[in-house]
Design a protein around this motif. Structure first.
Motif, mmCIF file in Angstrom:
data_model
loop_
_atom_site.group_PDB
_atom_site.id
_atom_site.type_symbol
_atom_site.label_atom_id
_atom_site.label_comp_id
_atom_site.label_asym_id
_atom_site.label_seq_id
_atom_site.Cartn_x
_atom_site.Cartn_y
_atom_site.Cartn_z
ATOM 1 N N MET A 37 -12.515 -17.450 7.052
ATOM 2 C CA MET A 37 -11.826 -16.183 6.938
ATOM 3 C C MET A 37 -12.328 -15.483 5.676
ATOM 4 S SD MET A 37 -7.678 -15.771 7.069
ATOM 5 C CE MET A 37 -7.570 -16.706 8.587
ATOM 6 N N VAL A 38 -12.572 -14.194 5.793
ATOM 7 C CA VAL A 38 -12.920 -13.372 4.642
ATOM 8 C C VAL A 38 -11.847 -12.300 4.508
ATOM 9 C CG1 VAL A 38 -14.631 -11.837 3.590
ATOM 10 C CG2 VAL A 38 -15.389 -13.758 5.011
ATOM 11 N N ILE A 39 -11.358 -12.116 3.289
ATOM 12 C CA ILE A 39 -10.327 -11.120 3.016
ATOM 13 C C ILE A 39 -10.835 -10.243 1.872
ATOM 14 C CG2 ILE A 39 -7.922 -10.732 2.341
ATOM 15 C CD1 ILE A 39 -7.364 -13.649 3.300
ATOM 16 N N ALA A 40 -10.723 -8.931 2.054
ATOM 17 C CA ALA A 40 -11.158 -7.996 1.012
ATOM 18 C C ALA A 40 -10.358 -6.711 1.118
ATOM 19 C CB ALA A 40 -12.653 -7.704 1.150
ATOM 20 N N SER A 41 -10.449 -5.893 0.084
ATOM 21 C CA SER A 41 -9.735 -4.620 0.046
ATOM 22 C C SER A 41 -10.705 -3.472 -0.204
ATOM 23 C CB SER A 41 -8.702 -4.618 -1.085
ATOM 24 O OG SER A 41 -7.791 -5.665 -0.941
ATOM 25 N N GLY A 42 -10.275 -2.295 0.249
ATOM 26 C CA GLY A 42 -10.973 -1.056 -0.063
ATOM 27 C C GLY A 42 -10.041 -0.125 -0.794
ATOM 28 N N ARG A 43 -10.610 0.841 -1.484
ATOM 29 C CA ARG A 43 -9.808 1.772 -2.283
ATOM 30 C C ARG A 43 -9.120 2.838 -1.437
ATOM 31 N NH1 ARG A 43 -14.148 0.196 -5.120
ATOM 32 N NH2 ARG A 43 -13.820 -0.496 -7.248
ATOM 33 N N GLU A 74 -6.247 3.606 11.826
ATOM 34 C CA GLU A 74 -5.546 3.889 10.580
ATOM 35 C C GLU A 74 -6.268 3.337 9.367
ATOM 36 O OE1 GLU A 74 -1.664 2.345 11.287
ATOM 37 O OE2 GLU A 74 -1.228 3.822 12.829
ATOM 38 N N ALA A 75 -7.093 2.310 9.571
ATOM 39 C CA ALA A 75 -7.897 1.691 8.506
ATOM 40 C C ALA A 75 -7.057 1.236 7.312
ATOM 41 C CB ALA A 75 -9.026 2.622 8.073
ATOM 42 N N ARG A 76 -5.850 0.768 7.599
ATOM 43 C CA ARG A 76 -5.040 0.162 6.536
ATOM 44 C C ARG A 76 -5.214 -1.353 6.540
ATOM 45 N NH1 ARG A 76 0.735 2.766 7.559
ATOM 46 N NH2 ARG A 76 0.651 0.936 8.853
ATOM 47 N N TRP A 77 -5.417 -1.916 7.734
ATOM 48 C CA TRP A 77 -5.701 -3.341 7.879
ATOM 49 C C TRP A 77 -6.562 -3.483 9.124
ATOM 50 C CZ3 TRP A 77 -1.399 -7.594 8.613
ATOM 51 C CH2 TRP A 77 -1.991 -8.854 8.735
ATOM 52 N N ILE A 78 -7.831 -3.739 8.905
ATOM 53 C CA ILE A 78 -8.768 -3.939 10.012
ATOM 54 C C ILE A 78 -9.040 -5.423 10.133
ATOM 55 C CG2 ILE A 78 -11.103 -3.520 10.859
ATOM 56 C CD1 ILE A 78 -11.030 -0.809 9.465
ATOM 57 N N SER A 91 -6.285 -1.953 2.949
ATOM 58 C CA SER A 91 -6.054 -1.022 1.846
ATOM 59 C C SER A 91 -5.378 -1.863 0.758
ATOM 60 C CB SER A 91 -5.139 0.123 2.275
ATOM 61 O OG SER A 91 -3.824 -0.349 2.498
ATOM 62 N N GLN A 92 -5.438 -1.424 -0.467
ATOM 63 C CA GLN A 92 -4.835 -2.197 -1.555
ATOM 64 C C GLN A 92 -3.336 -2.371 -1.369
ATOM 65 O OE1 GLN A 92 -6.712 -1.473 -5.607
ATOM 66 N NE2 GLN A 92 -7.414 0.344 -4.457
ATOM 67 N N GLU A 93 -2.673 -1.324 -0.874
ATOM 68 C CA GLU A 93 -1.218 -1.380 -0.688
ATOM 69 C C GLU A 93 -0.836 -2.388 0.405
ATOM 70 O OE1 GLU A 93 -3.010 1.569 -0.382
ATOM 71 O OE2 GLU A 93 -2.680 2.196 -2.458
ATOM 72 N N GLU A 94 -1.554 -2.343 1.519
ATOM 73 C CA GLU A 94 -1.251 -3.270 2.619
ATOM 74 C C GLU A 94 -1.508 -4.713 2.191
ATOM 75 O OE1 GLU A 94 -0.066 -2.445 5.876
ATOM 76 O OE2 GLU A 94 0.274 -0.530 4.903
ATOM 77 N N ARG A 95 -2.580 -4.939 1.461
ATOM 78 C CA ARG A 95 -2.888 -6.300 1.027
ATOM 79 C C ARG A 95 -1.807 -6.828 0.094
ATOM 80 N NH1 ARG A 95 -8.609 -8.604 -1.100
ATOM 81 N NH2 ARG A 95 -7.965 -10.773 -1.356
ATOM 82 N N ALA A 96 -1.358 -5.987 -0.820
ATOM 83 C CA ALA A 96 -0.298 -6.402 -1.740
ATOM 84 C C ALA A 96 0.993 -6.706 -0.984
ATOM 85 C CB ALA A 96 -0.062 -5.318 -2.786
ATOM 86 N N TYR A 97 1.259 -5.958 0.066
ATOM 87 C CA TYR A 97 2.478 -6.161 0.851
ATOM 88 C C TYR A 97 2.409 -7.453 1.668
ATOM 89 C CZ TYR A 97 6.244 -5.381 4.168
ATOM 90 O OH TYR A 97 7.371 -5.530 4.936
ATOM 91 N N TYR A 98 1.328 -7.662 2.397
ATOM 92 C CA TYR A 98 1.240 -8.815 3.306
ATOM 93 C C TYR A 98 0.828 -10.112 2.629
ATOM 94 C CZ TYR A 98 2.022 -5.737 7.221
ATOM 95 O OH TYR A 98 2.593 -4.855 8.100
ATOM 96 N N LYS A 99 0.093 -10.031 1.527
ATOM 97 C CA LYS A 99 -0.321 -11.231 0.778
ATOM 98 C C LYS A 99 -0.880 -12.314 1.705
ATOM 99 C CE LYS A 99 3.000 -10.254 -2.792
ATOM 100 N NZ LYS A 99 4.423 -10.247 -2.960
ATOM 101 N N LEU A 100 -1.780 -11.914 2.574
ATOM 102 C CA LEU A 100 -2.317 -12.812 3.594
ATOM 103 C C LEU A 100 -2.948 -14.074 3.013
ATOM 104 C CD1 LEU A 100 -2.716 -12.974 6.681
ATOM 105 C CD2 LEU A 100 -4.968 -11.968 6.322
ATOM 106 N N GLU A 101 -3.616 -13.946 1.878
ATOM 107 C CA GLU A 101 -4.298 -15.117 1.335
ATOM 108 C C GLU A 101 -3.346 -16.242 0.948
ATOM 109 O OE1 GLU A 101 -5.136 -11.827 -1.769
ATOM 110 O OE2 GLU A 101 -4.628 -11.924 0.333
ATOM 111 N N ARG A 102 -2.092 -15.915 0.649
ATOM 112 C CA ARG A 102 -1.154 -16.994 0.302
ATOM 113 C C ARG A 102 -0.882 -17.918 1.488
ATOM 114 N NH1 ARG A 102 3.894 -15.872 2.407
ATOM 115 N NH2 ARG A 102 4.224 -13.674 2.782
#
Length: 120
Positions: A37-43, A74-78, A91-102
């Motif tokens: 799995m690869v997880i990354a964010s965009g601005r 929507e390109a908030r979480w692809i 998106s940075q906001e969605e990643r902070a909300y879902y915290k998928l990597e945890r």
């Protein structure tokens, strides 16, 4: 290329396109959904979309078929499904909300992305 090399190539592609907070995980011992799995964010949503386009193009060149992609509108979480490799672009906001990597980072399964340190 094997799956781990492809996963690292995805992470490098994302880094080249200025993605944020890139992590790559080996998750085959945690789930049957995928092996890596690869997880990354965009601005911005535009950058998230551009990241997905670049990964799709680079993996097609490497012979890896994109099976399914979700969230492009929507390109908030692809989510990009390459079979044994899943790519999550937030998106940075969605990643902070879902915290998928945890959910998937068990403290022992991160792949070495030393190329990230070399650039700083």
């Amino acid at each position: 290329m094997n799956d781990q090399e492809l996963t690292l190539e995805i992470a490098k592609t994302l880094d080249d396109k200025k993605a944020l907070n890139i992590i790559a995980l080996k998750v085959d011992h945690l789930t049957v959904i995928c092996d890596y799995m690869v997880i990354a964010s965009g601005r911005t949503p535009n950058q998230v979309h551009a990241l997905a386009d670049e990964v799709e193009d680079k993996m097609a060149e490497a012979g890896l078929t994109l099976r399914r992609i979700e969230g492009q509108n929507e390109a908030r979480w692809i989510v990009m499904d390459f079979g044994r490799i899943l790519v999550h672009l937030f998106s940075q906001e969605e990643r902070a909300y879902y915290k998928l990597e945890r959910l998937w980072d068990d403290g022992t399964n991160r792949l070495d992305l030393s190329f990230l340190d070399a650039e700083e």
